[in-house]
Design an enzyme around this catalytic site. Structure first.
Site, PDB file in Angstrom:
ATOM      1  N   ASN A 169       5.283 -16.260  18.030  1.00 57.91           N
ATOM      2  CA  ASN A 169       5.197 -14.809  17.991  1.00 57.91           C
ATOM      3  C   ASN A 169       3.781 -14.442  18.416  1.00 57.91           C
ATOM      4  O   ASN A 169       2.858 -14.482  17.606  1.00 57.91           O
ATOM      5  CB  ASN A 169       5.507 -14.356  16.552  1.00 57.91           C
ATOM      6  CG  ASN A 169       5.502 -12.851  16.416  1.00 57.91           C
ATOM      7  OD1 ASN A 169       5.077 -12.134  17.319  1.00 57.91           O
ATOM      8  ND2 ASN A 169       5.955 -12.368  15.267  1.00 57.91           N
TER       9      ASN A 169
ATOM     10  N   ARG B 268       9.250 -14.723  20.611  1.00 60.12           N
ATOM     11  CA  ARG B 268       9.468 -13.304  20.369  1.00 60.12           C
ATOM     12  C   ARG B 268       8.894 -12.535  21.556  1.00 60.12           C
ATOM     13  O   ARG B 268       7.733 -12.707  21.912  1.00 60.12           O
ATOM     14  CB  ARG B 268       8.757 -12.870  19.096  1.00 60.12           C
ATOM     15  CG  ARG B 268       8.915 -11.395  18.865  1.00 60.12           C
ATOM     16  CD  ARG B 268       8.207 -10.937  17.628  1.00 60.12           C
ATOM     17  NE  ARG B 268       8.456  -9.528  17.436  1.00 60.12           N
ATOM     18  CZ  ARG B 268       7.811  -8.790  16.558  1.00 60.12           C
ATOM     19  NH1 ARG B 268       6.880  -9.325  15.806  1.00 60.12           N
ATOM     20  NH2 ARG B 268       8.092  -7.516  16.437  1.00 60.12           N
TER      21      ARG B 268
ATOM     22  N   HIS C 204      11.566  -3.940  16.563  1.00 60.05           N
ATOM     23  CA  HIS C 204      11.826  -4.620  15.286  1.00 60.05           C
ATOM     24  C   HIS C 204      13.277  -5.094  15.205  1.00 60.05           C
ATOM     25  O   HIS C 204      13.818  -5.252  14.107  1.00 60.05           O
ATOM     26  CB  HIS C 204      11.564  -3.688  14.077  1.00 60.05           C
ATOM     27  CG  HIS C 204      10.122  -3.383  13.833  1.00 60.05           C
ATOM     28  ND1 HIS C 204       9.683  -2.143  13.406  1.00 60.05           N
ATOM     29  CD2 HIS C 204       9.015  -4.154  13.933  1.00 60.05           C
ATOM     30  CE1 HIS C 204       8.369  -2.152  13.266  1.00 60.05           C
ATOM     31  NE2 HIS C 204       7.936  -3.362  13.586  1.00 60.05           N
TER      32      HIS C 204
ATOM     33  N   ARG D  92      -0.629   3.815  13.646  1.00 60.72           N
ATOM     34  CA  ARG D  92       0.068   4.562  14.713  1.00 60.72           C
ATOM     35  C   ARG D  92       0.613   5.860  14.151  1.00 60.72           C
ATOM     36  O   ARG D  92       1.103   5.904  13.015  1.00 60.72           O
ATOM     37  CB  ARG D  92       1.220   3.729  15.274  1.00 60.72           C
ATOM     38  CG  ARG D  92       0.783   2.674  16.249  1.00 60.72           C
ATOM     39  CD  ARG D  92       1.928   1.763  16.627  1.00 60.72           C
ATOM     40  NE  ARG D  92       1.861   0.509  15.913  1.00 60.72           N
ATOM     41  CZ  ARG D  92       2.815  -0.415  15.920  1.00 60.72           C
ATOM     42  NH1 ARG D  92       3.929  -0.213  16.597  1.00 60.72           N
ATOM     43  NH2 ARG D  92       2.658  -1.534  15.257  1.00 60.72           N
TER      44      ARG D  92
ATOM     45  N   ARG E 280      -2.127  -0.664   0.509  1.00 64.35           N
ATOM     46  CA  ARG E 280      -2.669  -1.073  -0.800  1.00 64.35           C
ATOM     47  C   ARG E 280      -3.957  -0.311  -1.115  1.00 64.35           C
ATOM     48  O   ARG E 280      -4.146   0.172  -2.234  1.00 64.35           O
ATOM     49  CB  ARG E 280      -2.936  -2.579  -0.828  1.00 64.35           C
ATOM     50  CG  ARG E 280      -1.660  -3.383  -1.008  1.00 64.35           C
ATOM     51  CD  ARG E 280      -1.855  -4.826  -0.665  1.00 64.35           C
ATOM     52  NE  ARG E 280      -2.120  -4.978   0.775  1.00 64.35           N
ATOM     53  CZ  ARG E 280      -1.950  -6.110   1.438  1.00 64.35           C
ATOM     54  NH1 ARG E 280      -1.550  -7.196   0.803  1.00 64.35           N
ATOM     55  NH2 ARG E 280      -2.190  -6.162   2.738  1.00 64.35           N
TER      56      ARG E 280
ATOM     57  N   GLY F 171       6.361  -5.567   4.687  1.00 64.28           N
ATOM     58  CA  GLY F 171       5.263  -5.532   3.703  1.00 64.28           C
ATOM     59  C   GLY F 171       5.333  -4.379   2.722  1.00 64.28           C
ATOM     60  O   GLY F 171       5.308  -4.583   1.506  1.00 64.28           O
TER      61      GLY F 171
ATOM     62  N   GLU G 216      11.830 -12.566  10.099  1.00 68.66           N
ATOM     63  CA  GLU G 216      11.998 -12.476  11.555  1.00 68.66           C
ATOM     64  C   GLU G 216      12.022 -13.859  12.195  1.00 68.66           C
ATOM     65  O   GLU G 216      12.758 -14.092  13.152  1.00 68.66           O
ATOM     66  CB  GLU G 216      10.886 -11.612  12.157  1.00 68.66           C
ATOM     67  CG  GLU G 216      11.088 -10.137  11.829  1.00 68.66           C
ATOM     68  CD  GLU G 216       9.851  -9.298  12.079  1.00 68.66           C
ATOM     69  OE1 GLU G 216       8.854  -9.492  11.352  1.00 68.66           O
ATOM     70  OE2 GLU G 216       9.886  -8.453  12.979  1.00 68.66           O
TER      71      GLU G 216
HETATM   72  P1  ADP Z   1       3.181  -6.556   9.933  1.00 65.46           P
HETATM   73  O1  ADP Z   1       3.994  -5.448  10.464  1.00 65.46           O
HETATM   74  O2  ADP Z   1       1.760  -6.543  10.411  1.00 65.46           O
HETATM   75  O3  ADP Z   1       3.833  -7.897   9.970  1.00 65.46           O
HETATM   76  P2  ADP Z   1       3.756  -6.562   7.092  1.00 65.46           P
HETATM   77  O4  ADP Z   1       5.218  -6.440   7.183  1.00 65.46           O
HETATM   78  O5  ADP Z   1       3.161  -7.809   6.510  1.00 65.46           O
HETATM   79  O6  ADP Z   1       2.996  -6.196   8.411  1.00 65.46           O
HETATM   80  O7  ADP Z   1       3.261  -5.332   6.231  1.00 65.46           O
HETATM   81  C1  ADP Z   1       1.893  -5.126   6.078  1.00 65.46           C
HETATM   82  C2  ADP Z   1       1.661  -3.902   5.261  1.00 65.46           C
HETATM   83  O8  ADP Z   1       2.372  -3.992   4.021  1.00 65.46           O
HETATM   84  C3  ADP Z   1       0.193  -3.794   4.883  1.00 65.46           C
HETATM   85  O9  ADP Z   1      -0.455  -2.986   5.791  1.00 65.46           O
HETATM   86  C4  ADP Z   1       0.233  -3.155   3.515  1.00 65.46           C
HETATM   87  O10 ADP Z   1      -0.011  -1.784   3.692  1.00 65.46           O
HETATM   88  C5  ADP Z   1       1.637  -3.291   3.026  1.00 65.46           C
HETATM   89  N1  ADP Z   1       1.689  -4.015   1.749  1.00 65.46           N
HETATM   90  C6  ADP Z   1       1.752  -5.340   1.560  1.00 65.46           C
HETATM   91  N2  ADP Z   1       1.782  -5.618   0.229  1.00 65.46           N
HETATM   92  C7  ADP Z   1       1.754  -4.436  -0.423  1.00 65.46           C
HETATM   93  C8  ADP Z   1       1.781  -4.047  -1.774  1.00 65.46           C
HETATM   94  N3  ADP Z   1       1.847  -4.962  -2.766  1.00 65.46           N
HETATM   95  N4  ADP Z   1       1.734  -2.758  -2.074  1.00 65.46           N
HETATM   96  C9  ADP Z   1       1.679  -1.846  -1.108  1.00 65.46           C
HETATM   97  N5  ADP Z   1       1.659  -2.127   0.186  1.00 65.46           N
HETATM   98  C10 ADP Z   1       1.700  -3.416   0.550  1.00 65.46           C
END
Ligand code: ADP
Length: 581
Positions: free
Chosen positions: A7, A63, A152, A213, A257, A303, A360
C-alpha cells in the site's frame, strides 16, 4: 496463498504478508518519510523485501487508489496495465505515481510472481449514472473523465460483508450505510451488496469532513477564496487537502484524539470541529437512507469509527426515524479490535448500529489471491488454443480421381495444426439442392470415406439438413454433389456438422483431469461475447496436438474473429474447461 500486500501512499509504504487461507497476518512493515529520509518507493519496497527474510510469497497485491474508467475490478498487472495506469495520473496526481513506483519496484524484484492491482474505486463501479454525474457540461466531463468514482472501496466492501455475516444475513438482502472514518472519511450506501452512492467523488476530497481535507465546500466559495487570497490552483489544491477538515476547523490538529481532548477542556474551535464533523455524517446518513428507501444497518469503521465513542454518539443522535437507536453503554464499551464486530444499537431496533474493524490488507489480499489463482489455474492447467474450422471436404481415392483425374496427387497449401494433416490448394464446389457454395477447400491426406463438414448457416444456403456428428461417423448422413475441374460426383452420404471437440495428448488429459470421450463444458473468454459451450467431446491420442475445434457459426457466436478462409485458423481466444459431466 500468501499475498504480499503493498500500500504505497504518497510518502509512506505499508506492507503486509497475508495468508489468505487462514486469513492471518504473517508480518507487517511500515516505511515512512519516502521522498525524504527514504529516497523513493523503489527503495522502500527493497527495504521491506529485505526484511521479509525469504518468506514464501505467492502473489503481490497492490493497492491502487484510482482505476478511472479503465479498471472496475482487480486486475493482473502486465506492461499494458502499467501503461494504462500512467494515463490515470491526472485523476490522482499524488497517489497514482506512488502506486506506480511501488508496482515497478515490486515487479522488478519479484518478476516471477503474479502482481494484482486492487483499486479503491472498483467497488463503486456499480454507481448508477444519476449518482456518478456532476451537473457540468457533458463534453468537458467526457473529455477529462470528470465524474464521481468513490474511494476506500476495499474497506467499504469488507465491512459491509462483515456486517452481513454478523447479522447472519445475505448482504444481497440488506441496505447498509458504511462510514469509513479515518484520516480520510467517506460514507457509502451499499444497496443489496452494491455501492449505489458514496461521498467521495472524482477525487478523495468530496464529502465528509476529514482530518485535513475539507470535504464538501461550495465551489463558489473556493473561487471566492482563490480570488480574495490570490491563490494559485496548486495552492488552493494544497490548502483543501492539507489545511482544512478537522485541522482547519480546530486550528489545532487533524487528529481527532487531540481535538476531543481540547474540546473536553472547553476549546470552542475544537467543539465546533466535532459538531461540524458529526453533523456532516448525519446528513449523509439521512440522504443515503432516502437514496435506498430505507436502511438495515449503519456501520462505523476505521480509526475514528472504531475508536471514538463520542463521534458515534453524536452521529447516532435522532436516528429513531430510521429505526436506529444507540445503546450508550454498548457504545462506550465497544472493542472491535478484540471482537471484530460489535453491536451498539439498542436491542430490538429495526436498523442495526454496528462497529466493525476494517481490514483493508485482508480484503486486498483476498481479492488479489482470487485473481492470481484464477489466472494461474487458467494459465497452467486449462488453457487450450482454439481453432475455427471453416467448411471443408475430405476425399477418398476414388472420388479424388473422379474430381481431379486418375491418380491425382493433392498438393499442400499449408500444414494445419493436427500432425500430418494439411490444407490443400485444391478446392471443389458444393452443389446443394438450393444453392451452390463454391471453392471449398480440401483437407489432405486422402481418407477412407468422403466427408463434407459444413456449418448450420452453410446448410441453409445449400438446402440440406445435416446431423451433428463426430468426424468419421457419416453413416446415414445426407449426400451432396461435388464439382471438380475434372468431373462431378454425387455422394450418397457424408455431409455433417462436426461436433465440437478438443484434441489433446494423454499428458494434457491427465493435467486437466479428463479422459478420452469425456464430454465437457468449455468457457470462452471473448471480447464482449463470453460463451460457455457444452457438449464438447474430448479426444485423446498421442497423434493429436492440443486444440479445440469449433465451426464458423460457433466462432461467430463467441465473437472469435479471425480469417476463416483457410481450413483451420488458430484464434487468440482462450478456453477453459469449467465442468465435467
Ligand atoms: P488512515 O486513514 O490514515 O489509515 P486511520 O483509519 O488509522 O487512518 O484513522 C486515523 C484517525 O483515527 C486519527 O487521525 C485519529 O483522529 C482517529 N483515532 C484513532 N484512535 C482514536 C481514538 N481512540 N479516539 C478518537 N479518534 C481516534
Amino acid at each position: 496463498m500468501n499475498v504480499l500486500v503493498l500500500n504505497c501512499g504518497s510518502t509512506s509504504l505499508k506492507a503486509e504478508i497475508r495468508d489468505t487461507k487462514l486469513n492471518t497476518s504473517l508480518g507487517k512493515w511500515h516505511v515512512e518519510r519516502i521522498g525524504n529520509v527514504v529516497k523513493n518507493h523503489g527503495v522502500a519496497v527493497a527495504q521491506v523485501l529485505a526484511q521479509t527474510e525469504g518468506a514464501l510469497i505467492h502473489a503481490v497485491g497492490h493497492r491502487v487508489v484510482h482505476g478511472g474508467e479503465a479498471f472496475t475490478e482487480p486486475t493482473q498487472i502486465d506492461d499494458e496495465v502499467v501503461q494504462t495506469l500512467e494515463l490515470l495520473v491526472p485523476l490522482a496526481p499524488l497517489h497514482v505515481p506512488a502506486n506506480l513506483q511501488g508496482i515497478r519496484a515490486a515487479r522488478a524484484a519479484l518478476p516471477d510472481l503474479p502482481h494484482v492491482a486492487v483499486f479503491d474505486t472498483a467497488f463503486h463501479a456499480t454507481l448508477p449514472n444519476r449518482a456518478k454525474h456532476y451537473a457540468i457540461p457533458e463534453d468537458i466531463a467526457t473529455r477529462h473523465g470528470i465524474r464521481r468514482y468513490g474511494f476506500h472501496g476495499p474497506s467499504h466492501a469488507y465491512v459491509a460483508r462483515q456486517a452481513a455475516l454478523h447479522m447472519d444475513e445475505d448482504l444481497r438482502d440488506l441496505r447498509v450505510i458504511t462510514l469509513h472514518l479515518g484520516g480520510g472519511c467517506s460514507a457509502t450506501a451499499v444497496e443489496y451488496g452494491r455501492s449505489v452512492e458514496t461521498s467521495m467523488g472524482m477525487t478523495p476530497l468530496e464529502g465528509l469532513v476529514m482530518g485535513t481535507r475539507s470535504g464538501d465546500v461550495d465551489a463558489g466559495a473556493l473561487i471566492a477564496i482563490a480570488r480574495a487570497e490570490g491563490l494559485t490552483i496548486d495552492e488552493l489544491d494544497s490548502m483543501l487537502n492539507r489545511e482544512c477538515g478537522l485541522a482547519g476547523l480546530s486550528d489545532t490538529s487533524g487528529d481527532l484524539r487531540d481535538i476531543e481532548a481540547r474540546a473536553a477542556e472547553g476549546d470552542p474551535l475544537c467543539r465546533n470541529a466535532i459538531n461540524v464533523f458529526a453533523h456532516r455524517i448525519r446528513k449523509y446518513i439521512g440522504a443515503y437512507a432516502a437514496v435506498m428507501g430505507g436502511v438495515d444497518a449503519i456501520v462505523f469503521t476505521a480509526g475514528i469509527g472504531e475508536n471514538s465513542a463520542l463521534i458515534r454518539h453524536r452521529v447516532a443522535q435522532r436516528l429513531d426515524f430510521l429505526g436506529a437507536r444507540i445503546d450508550e453503554d454498548l457504545n462506550r464499551d465497544a472493542n472491535v479490535r478484540e471482537h471484530g464486530v460489535v453491536d451498539i444499537g439498542a436491542p430490538g431496533c429495526r436498523c442495526r448500529l454496528l462497529v466493525v474493524a476494517t481490514d483493508e490488507a485482508s480484503e486486498i489480499a483476498s481479492q488479489a489471491a482470487r485473481v492470481a489463482s484464477h489466472v494461474d489455474e487458467i494459465n497452467a492447467e486449462l488453457r487450450i488454443p482454439i481453432a475455427i474450422s471453416a467448411r471443408h471436404v475430405h476425399l477418398d481415392r476414388a472420388t479424388c480421381d473422379l474430381l481431379f483425374g486418375e491418380g491425382y496427387q493433392l498438393t499442400k497449401y499449408k500444414d494445419i495444426s493436427q500432425p500430418g494433416q494439411f490444407a490443400c490448394n485444391e478446392r471443389v464446389d458444393l452443389v446443394g439442392p438450393r444453392k451452390t457454395i463454391e471453392r471449398v477447400r480440401i483437407l489432405g491426406p486422402l481418407r477412407r470415406a468422403n466427408q463434407v463438414e459444413v456449418s448450420r448457416t452453410d446448410e441453409f444456403t445449400l438446402g440440406i439438413d445435416a446431423p451433428i456428428r463426430n468426424s468419421g461417423d457419416v453413416a446415414n448422413s445426407p449426400g451432396i454433389t461435388l464439382r471438380g475441374p475434372n468431373g462431378t460426383v454425387t455422394l450418397t452420404q457424408g455431409v455433417i456438422q462436426a461436433r465440437r471437440h478438443i484434441h489433446m495428448q494423454p499428458a494434457d488429459a491427465e493435467r486437466m483431469g479428463v479422459n478420452d470421450r469425456d464430454v465437457v463444458e468449455v468457457a470462452i473468454d471473448s471480447n464482449g461475447r463470453d460463451l460457455v459451450f457444452g457438449d464438447v467431446l474430448v479426444r485423446v491420442s498421442e497423434k493429436y496436438a492440443l486444440e479445440m475445434h469449433v465451426d464458423t457459426d460457433e466462432a461467430n457466436a463467441a465473437e472469435l474473429t479471425s480469417d476463416v478462409s483457410g481450413a483451420l485458423v488458430s484464434s487468440t481466444a482462450q478456453v477453459r474447461i469449467t465442468r465435467r459431466r
